[in-house]
Design an enzyme around this catalytic site. Structure first.
Site, PDB file in Angstrom:
ATOM      1  N   TYR A 126      70.123 -48.154  35.837  1.00 60.44           N
ATOM      2  CA  TYR A 126      70.177 -47.264  34.675  1.00 60.44           C
ATOM      3  C   TYR A 126      71.557 -46.617  34.652  1.00 60.44           C
ATOM      4  O   TYR A 126      71.975 -45.973  35.625  1.00 60.44           O
ATOM      5  CB  TYR A 126      69.089 -46.189  34.746  1.00 60.44           C
ATOM      6  N   GLN A 188      61.647 -43.911  28.199  1.00 63.98           N
ATOM      7  CA  GLN A 188      61.022 -45.144  27.711  1.00 63.98           C
ATOM      8  C   GLN A 188      61.656 -46.391  28.326  1.00 63.98           C
ATOM      9  O   GLN A 188      60.972 -47.398  28.553  1.00 63.98           O
ATOM     10  CB  GLN A 188      61.068 -45.220  26.180  1.00 63.98           C
ATOM     11  N   SER A 234      75.727 -32.346  39.659  1.00 62.24           N
ATOM     12  CA  SER A 234      76.791 -32.605  40.631  1.00 62.24           C
ATOM     13  C   SER A 234      77.102 -31.360  41.446  1.00 62.24           C
ATOM     14  O   SER A 234      76.942 -30.227  40.972  1.00 62.24           O
ATOM     15  CB  SER A 234      78.060 -33.072  39.910  1.00 62.24           C
ATOM     16  N   GLN A 256      83.921 -31.147  39.573  1.00 59.85           N
ATOM     17  CA  GLN A 256      82.458 -31.143  39.580  1.00 59.85           C
ATOM     18  C   GLN A 256      81.914 -30.269  38.463  1.00 59.85           C
ATOM     19  O   GLN A 256      80.953 -30.634  37.778  1.00 59.85           O
ATOM     20  CB  GLN A 256      81.931 -30.652  40.929  1.00 59.85           C
ATOM     21  N   HIS A 259      81.286 -31.524  34.758  1.00 59.11           N
ATOM     22  CA  HIS A 259      80.175 -32.430  34.457  1.00 59.11           C
ATOM     23  C   HIS A 259      79.089 -31.745  33.643  1.00 59.11           C
ATOM     24  O   HIS A 259      78.521 -32.332  32.718  1.00 59.11           O
ATOM     25  CB  HIS A 259      79.536 -32.934  35.757  1.00 59.11           C
ATOM     26  N   GLU A 324      76.187 -32.622  48.056  1.00 63.28           N
ATOM     27  CA  GLU A 324      76.408 -34.009  47.638  1.00 63.28           C
ATOM     28  C   GLU A 324      77.786 -34.479  48.118  1.00 63.28           C
ATOM     29  O   GLU A 324      77.917 -35.539  48.741  1.00 63.28           O
ATOM     30  CB  GLU A 324      76.322 -34.083  46.113  1.00 63.28           C
ATOM     31  N   HIS A 325      78.820 -33.711  47.807  1.00 71.22           N
ATOM     32  CA  HIS A 325      80.188 -34.012  48.223  1.00 71.22           C
ATOM     33  C   HIS A 325      80.693 -32.872  49.105  1.00 71.22           C
ATOM     34  O   HIS A 325      80.493 -31.699  48.776  1.00 71.22           O
ATOM     35  CB  HIS A 325      81.140 -34.127  47.025  1.00 71.22           C
ATOM     36  N   ASP A 358      84.768 -41.222  43.688  1.00 73.07           N
ATOM     37  CA  ASP A 358      84.018 -41.478  42.453  1.00 73.07           C
ATOM     38  C   ASP A 358      84.295 -42.863  41.890  1.00 73.07           C
ATOM     39  O   ASP A 358      83.400 -43.499  41.327  1.00 73.07           O
ATOM     40  CB  ASP A 358      84.392 -40.437  41.386  1.00 73.07           C
ATOM     41  N   GLU A 412      38.280 -47.443  68.524  1.00 72.21           N
ATOM     42  CA  GLU A 412      38.433 -46.951  67.154  1.00 72.21           C
ATOM     43  C   GLU A 412      37.206 -47.242  66.306  1.00 72.21           C
ATOM     44  O   GLU A 412      37.175 -46.919  65.114  1.00 72.21           O
ATOM     45  CB  GLU A 412      39.685 -47.569  66.506  1.00 72.21           C
TER      46      GLU A 412
END
Length: 428
Positions: A126, A188, A234, A256, A259, A324-325, A358, A412
């Site tokens: 995606y 969707q 981000s 960052q 974004h 994240e970074h 990036d 068992e």
């Protein structure tokens, strides 16, 4: 715009400022639930209906023709194509180092054990669309899938009101060797590939970031398909010493913050002088940026400057955030690396700006967010393969161990398990 906190004195206030707990609103949840149900039960008709409702276009062909992809590639700036190709080569080279091999070994009694590594058959990448286009996301998601050996790699991305997909994204898809491209976005699209329709293939894994509806849809379809992670806004943390360049730090924080108003950028330093310089520089430069309003809001709502008593404390605060970074603007970043555990990617030294990662360096830019770097990892070849255990027990070893195994099953209370062994022992 940027508040200065002192650690540990202001720890409670800092935690409140940097609280990254994800909370999806109930209206969005209900919307996604409805979308998933309709796509699962109505297939293509529901996908087309939601695309018309949310993207403003009635599609007659959800798949982008090969001719359109070829045309976008041919029309692209040759210099940009060369950059895409070099970046993709770098990313692919890095991910080749992650490739795992099957293994087998023999134990006493002729027993052979092992693990077989096999790629998934079908993957969906995606790629966000809308106001911004991210060909880098195409390359970063495709490279590990290609190295893993996935048979069919589909990509979907939202089209514009005329049904056109951003040509830079199509050119990147050509460079990355994508099998098929679809002009769909939103929940969707995720649902269509998770469940399959008459014209859209059901995949084994869905990867890539998107808006909150895409994130919720990925969360909901997990179990029907694999997913990489639930992407959040981000975030970057910069650890810096007194010798760091304030303008470098500010631009990396802006990178960052531009974004999204929900993005987070934090400086952690033992130097009060650097903290003041960065705050002043950020205030001076924010108004010069094209997305200055977004940057200002992000840094005001989710940014911080943290002054610590030592570099060790700075590392402790960074691990508390699990960003994240993480950038290390220090004289010897390798010296403090062992003190850091939780980060999606670590950028070593002032010349290793996050932008390099990036687009171009090679390690994947699809990284854990919202503090999940404590337990999640970057997108990798491992996400696109499966591990299958191999067990080849010998007749002689069953004769030696069979009764022990049967007694284990007896304890068992699973009679058939025990008898499955004992019936074989009778035939020895």
């Amino acid at each position: 715009m940027l508040t200065i906190y002192h650690f540990p004195q202001d720890e409670a206030a800092l935690r409140e400022q940097l609280n990254r707990t994800v909370s999806f609103d109930p209206d969005a949840q209900r919307t996604v639930d409805d979308i998933l149900y309709r796509v699962r039960t109505e297939g293509d008709a529901a996908v087309l209906d939601y695309t018309e409702r949310f993207q403003g276009i009635r599609l007659y062909d959800m798949r982008v023709p090969e001719a359109e992809i070829e045309a976008a590639y041919a029309a692209a700036d040759p210099e940009f194509i060369a950059i895409l190709e070099e970046a993709f080569a770098n990313i692919t080279a890095f991910h080749r180092n992650e490739a795992e091999k099957s293994f087998f070994y023999e134990q006493k009694g002729g027993v052979i054990l092992g693990q077989r590594v096999t790629p998934m058959e079908k993957a969906l990448l995606y790629v966000p669309g809308g106001k911004a286009a991210y060909p880098s996301s195409v390359l970063m998601n495709a490279a590990p899938a290609q190295v893993a050996g996935v048979d069919e790699i589909s990509m979907t991305t939202p089209c514009d009101a005329e049904g056109k997909v951003n040509p830079h994204i199509l050119a990147a898809a050509k460079v990355a060797g994508i099998t098929s491209v679809y002009r769909l976005g939103g929940a969707q699209a995720v649902a269509a590939f998770a469940y399959g329709t008459a014209t859209i293939p059901k995949v084994d894994i869905v990867t890539g970031p998107g808006n909150k509806y895409v994130a919720l849809a990925k969360k909901q379809v997990f179990g029907h398909v694999a997913i990489d992670s639930i992407a959040g806004p981000s975030e970057v943390v910069v650890i810096a010493d007194a010798g760091a360049e304030p303008e470098f730090i500010v631009m990396d924080m802006f990178a960052q913050a531009e974004h999204d108003p929900d993005a987070s950028a934090v400086l952690i330093t033992p130097s009060a002088e650097l903290a003041d310089a960065v705050r002043e520089t950020a205030a001076r430069l924010a108004g010069t940026m094209l997305r200055g309003e977004v940057i200002t809001r992000a840094l005001t709502d989710n940014g911080a400057i943290v002054v610590t008593g030592s570099m060790q404390e700075a590392c402790k605060v960074s691990d508390m955030i699990a960003p994240e970074h993480l950038e290390l603007h220090v004289d010897n970043p390798w010296e403090i690396l062992p003190d850091l555990r939780h980060a999606g990617a670590i950028f070593m030294g002032q010349w290793s700006c996050e932008t390099v990662g990036d687009y171009f360096a090679g390690p994947n830019h699809t990284l854990p967010t919202n503090g999940t770097a404590r337990f999640f990892s970057p997108l990798s070849v491992r996400d696109f393969v499966k591990h299958t255990s191999i067990i080849a027990w010998s007749k002689s070893e069953l004769a030696r161990t069979g009764e022990k195994i049967a007694r284990f099953a007896d304890h068992e209370g699973l009679q058939a398990h025990a008898e499955a062994v004992r019936v074989r022992l009778k035939h020895l």
